[in-house]
Design a protein around this motif. Structure first.
Motif, PDB file in Angstrom:
ATOM      1  N   ALA A  35      35.472 -21.404  35.012  1.00  0.00           N
ATOM      2  CA  ALA A  35      34.222 -21.746  34.142  1.00  0.00           C
ATOM      3  C   ALA A  35      32.914 -22.108  35.116  1.00  0.00           C
ATOM      4  N   VAL A  36      33.218 -22.842  35.978  1.00  0.00           N
ATOM      5  CA  VAL A  36      32.146 -23.103  36.946  1.00  0.00           C
ATOM      6  C   VAL A  36      31.481 -21.966  37.454  1.00  0.00           C
ATOM      7  N   PHE A  37      32.531 -21.046  38.158  1.00  0.00           N
ATOM      8  CA  PHE A  37      32.069 -19.804  38.701  1.00  0.00           C
ATOM      9  C   PHE A  37      31.439 -18.940  37.819  1.00  0.00           C
ATOM     10  N   VAL A  38      31.744 -18.820  36.460  1.00  0.00           N
ATOM     11  CA  VAL A  38      30.854 -18.100  35.425  1.00  0.00           C
ATOM     12  C   VAL A  38      29.645 -18.525  35.315  1.00  0.00           C
ATOM     13  N   ILE A  39      29.312 -19.652  35.068  1.00  0.00           N
ATOM     14  CA  ILE A  39      28.127 -20.496  34.798  1.00  0.00           C
ATOM     15  C   ILE A  39      27.396 -19.984  36.370  1.00  0.00           C
ATOM     16  N   TYR A  40      27.841 -20.465  37.424  1.00  0.00           N
ATOM     17  CA  TYR A  40      27.182 -19.987  38.615  1.00  0.00           C
ATOM     18  C   TYR A  40      26.746 -18.682  38.709  1.00  0.00           C
ATOM     19  N   ALA A  41      27.556 -17.777  38.274  1.00  0.00           N
ATOM     20  CA  ALA A  41      27.240 -16.318  38.363  1.00  0.00           C
ATOM     21  C   ALA A  41      26.039 -16.022  37.446  1.00  0.00           C
ATOM     22  N   PHE A  42      26.013 -16.536  36.172  1.00  0.00           N
ATOM     23  CA  PHE A  42      25.045 -16.023  35.279  1.00  0.00           C
ATOM     24  C   PHE A  42      23.671 -16.787  35.686  1.00  0.00           C
ATOM     25  N   CYS A  43      23.827 -17.991  36.331  1.00  0.00           N
ATOM     26  CA  CYS A  43      22.602 -18.777  36.770  1.00  0.00           C
ATOM     27  C   CYS A  43      22.012 -17.668  38.009  1.00  0.00           C
ATOM     28  N   ARG A  44      23.031 -17.188  38.879  1.00  0.00           N
ATOM     29  CA  ARG A  44      22.621 -16.675  39.928  1.00  0.00           C
ATOM     30  C   ARG A  44      21.917 -15.307  39.640  1.00  0.00           C
ATOM     31  N   LEU A  45      22.272 -14.427  38.520  1.00  0.00           N
ATOM     32  CA  LEU A  45      21.851 -13.374  38.050  1.00  0.00           C
ATOM     33  C   LEU A  45      20.430 -13.679  37.340  1.00  0.00           C
ATOM     34  N   ILE A  46      20.186 -14.812  36.514  1.00  0.00           N
ATOM     35  CA  ILE A  46      18.942 -15.182  36.195  1.00  0.00           C
ATOM     36  C   ILE A  46      17.772 -15.293  37.179  1.00  0.00           C
ATOM     37  N   ASP A  47      18.258 -15.813  38.390  1.00  0.00           N
ATOM     38  CA  ASP A  47      17.438 -16.348  39.434  1.00  0.00           C
ATOM     39  C   ASP A  47      17.106 -14.959  40.249  1.00  0.00           C
ATOM     40  N   ASN A  48      18.052 -14.169  40.554  1.00  0.00           N
ATOM     41  CA  ASN A  48      17.803 -12.748  41.049  1.00  0.00           C
ATOM     42  C   ASN A  48      17.037 -11.939  40.260  1.00  0.00           C
ATOM     43  N   SER A  49      16.995 -12.051  39.006  1.00  0.00           N
ATOM     44  CA  SER A  49      16.023 -11.288  38.106  1.00  0.00           C
ATOM     45  C   SER A  49      14.571 -11.596  38.390  1.00  0.00           C
ATOM     46  N   VAL A  50      14.271 -12.836  38.827  1.00  0.00           N
ATOM     47  CA  VAL A  50      12.875 -13.153  39.320  1.00  0.00           C
ATOM     48  C   VAL A  50      12.390 -13.052  40.690  1.00  0.00           C
ATOM     49  N   ASP A  51      13.564 -13.578  41.410  1.00  0.00           N
ATOM     50  CA  ASP A  51      13.357 -13.591  42.880  1.00  0.00           C
ATOM     51  C   ASP A  51      13.590 -12.124  43.556  1.00  0.00           C
TER      52      ASP A  51
END
Length: 293
Positions: A35-51
């Motif tokens: 579950a933590v890995f899924v949360i991290y993965a989605f947050c990373r996708l959000i971050d990457n979409s901007v950075d």
């Protein structure tokens, strides 16, 4: 795509992008770990979409639209992974939307004027992560536990800001607030020249004091967590706090160097914390040697 395969792809994303978080939360049992890995993965996708928009599979707007239609979203491993996450744990979607709001701000507000603005940003992009994780890490988090989780996320974001001064400058961003710079008489011209002087060091030290205060608040009630969750959270916080030690080691030259906690230092942190939790576990045993349930 099989669920196990999608979860493994989430794990690969955190393994590739954050060894500290991966090492810390890999200590959790299943299904909390995944579950933590899924949360991290989605947050990373959000971050990457901007950075890193050129490398990102989604724009921020596309992520937001698909997340609003999560039950039918297709075409990427994150969507079935998120459906599994929300089916298994009592998460709210609101912290995820607030994080998107924070990331969207990076395209609008690039130079911060006040500590108040910075604290709000730290909440949006990192305090929200605490809100996401708590239903996974704690069986019944109350208001105080949630507030502590938010403080911990904000503390980690301040560490990010200290570490990434130079990298953020390359992206045209200055998270060091103008009122903090003025307080220490550190000028915009000195910032542009990337000067590391006594004023700059004093400014980073003040931010470190703020991070340490928030770390203390964030870790203040770990005794209310399940032991394995408490260990993972404190380990992640300890790995992150060690970045500041590396900043000091490189003489605060965060304009030109990235402070990285090495494998040996992480091993020492892990060993020390493991000994601490083993000792606490021993203290909680009955006289006959059986652990308290």
């Amino acid at each position: 795509m099989e669920l196990q395969q999608t979860l493994e792809q989430c794990e690969q994303l955190i393994r590739d992008n954050s060894t500290s978080f991966y090492r810390a939360f890999s200590t959790l049992p299943s299904p909390q770990r995944e579950a933590v890995f899924v949360i991290y993965a989605f947050c990373r996708l959000i971050d990457n979409s901007v950075d890193e928009p050129e490398q990102s599979p989604f724009t921020l707007e596309e992520l937001e639209m698909q997340f609003k239609q999560l039950e039918t979203a297709q075409g990427h491993f994150i969507w079935p992974s998120l459906r599994w996450l929300f089916a298994c744990f009592p998460l709210s979607q609101e912290p995820f939307f607030r994080q998107m709001t924070g990331q969207r701000r990076d395209g609008i507000l690039t130079h911060y004027n006040s500590m108040k603005e910075l604290e709000e940003y730290c909440y949006l992009v990192a305090g929200t992560v605490g809100e996401m994780l708590l239903p996974v890490l704690h069986p019944s988090p109350d208001k105080e536990v949630v507030e502590a989780g938010i403080y911990l996320g904000k503390a980690m974001q301040v560490v990010n800001i200290i570490r990434d001064v130079g990298a953020d400058m390359q992206l045209g961003r200055r998270y060091l607030p103008l009122d903090l710079m003025n307080k220490h008489h550190y000028t915009a011209a000195e910032f542009e020249r990337r000067e590391v002087n006594a004023k700059f060091i004093a400014m980073l030290n003040e931010l470190t004091e703020l991070a340490d205060h928030w770390f203390a608040l964030g870790l203040s009630n770990l005794n209310e967590y399940p032991a394995k969750s408490a260990f993972a959270v404190e380990l992640a916080a300890s790995y992150y706090r060690a970045i500041i030690d590396e900043v000091i080691r490189i003489k605060y030259n965060v304009y030109r160097r990235r402070a990285v906690v090495g494998a040996l230092a992480k091993k020492r942190i892990y060993t020390s914390l493991k000994s601490k939790y083993n000792a606490l576990s021993s203290e909680e045993r009955h006289p006959d040697g059986e652990a308290v349930s």
